[in-house]
Design a protein around this motif. Sequence first.
Motif, PDB file in Angstrom:
ATOM      1  N   UNK A 137      -7.023   4.556   4.576  1.00  9.36           N
ATOM      2  CA  UNK A 137      -7.984   5.137   3.659  1.00  9.36           C
ATOM      3  C   UNK A 137      -8.251   4.175   2.508  1.00  9.36           C
ATOM      4  N   UNK A 138      -9.528   3.963   2.221  1.00  6.77           N
ATOM      5  CA  UNK A 138      -9.912   2.988   1.199  1.00  6.77           C
ATOM      6  C   UNK A 138      -9.416   3.383  -0.203  1.00  6.77           C
ATOM      7  N   UNK A 139      -9.167   4.662  -0.428  1.00  4.80           N
ATOM      8  CA  UNK A 139      -8.731   5.113  -1.749  1.00  4.80           C
ATOM      9  C   UNK A 139      -7.208   5.181  -1.874  1.00  4.80           C
ATOM     10  N   UNK A 140      -6.541   5.683  -0.831  1.00 12.58           N
ATOM     11  CA  UNK A 140      -5.098   5.929  -0.925  1.00 12.58           C
ATOM     12  C   UNK A 140      -4.251   4.921  -0.161  1.00 12.58           C
ATOM     13  N   UNK A 141      -4.871   4.189   0.796  1.00  6.40           N
ATOM     14  CA  UNK A 141      -4.106   3.262   1.615  1.00  6.40           C
ATOM     15  C   UNK A 141      -3.303   3.941   2.708  1.00  6.40           C
ATOM     16  N   UNK A 142      -3.553   5.235   2.936  1.00  2.00           N
ATOM     17  CA  UNK A 142      -2.853   5.968   3.990  1.00  2.00           C
ATOM     18  C   UNK A 142      -3.271   5.460   5.359  1.00  2.00           C
TER      19      UNK A 142
END
Length: 261
Positions: free
Chosen positions: A142-147
């Motif tokens: 995920x671009x926001x969380x890095x998940x």
Amino acid sequence: MDLSSLPQHQKVATVAHVLREEIVLKGQYGTAGQLPTEPELMDRFGVARETVRRALQLLKDTGVVASVQGRGTFVRERPRRATLQRELRPQGGHVDRTDHGAEPWIPLHRGARWKRGTVPLALTECLCLDGKVAIWTSLLGDAKTGTPLQLARTYVPLHVVEKLPSIEEDSTGGAAVLKRLAATGPALSWQLEVGARMPEPAEASQLNTPIGIPLIQTLRITRQAGRVVEATESVVSSERFRIAYLMQDDSGTPDSSAERH
């Protein structure tokens, strides 16, 4: 409930089935409620502890429940499913975008490099590739969380590597393969297949998804002069994503009324 006359595997299946119905269909324990303890379930169903534990493990594997160390077993909160709007590229491959038009992925593979290996047995027949291949593995998040959310593997036959040895030296991995192949001669053609399969244990761990949740599988097969020269398989959890292909009318204008699946 008297399960004493049933063989062991049916006892396990019955306990798991009853609990699944109570959780999924009846909402008996709420969206994140705690299940009865193992002794309570043993008394209720008249079964041994091992039967209860195996039944709960089935529910864990399919993402229905989750264990919290020292606290017990709880209804697992399922992630909200997002829609990936997929755009096909004329030069092969695709781009995934969110409902807001943003690209959702960032690469998480640091220090990744090409490795030699073999194509998984499940892909051997459709790819017509056997023996050793060069493999690039990419984990995207995920671009926001890095998940971690998407796992992709690119397979390149060794006859292509011998022709373009610099492929294995490229630090960008699979991203540069199509460009280099396009410059080598005959035109490329592509086939894109979308299916589903169950995750391997390592994949479930990397994507943080229960092993019993199917993966959505996208397989791109690249051919040159009739031979497979590259293949990329990407997988995401079917629990987290659905894929939508935006249809266009005859004028090339996107049809907003097109049904999405």
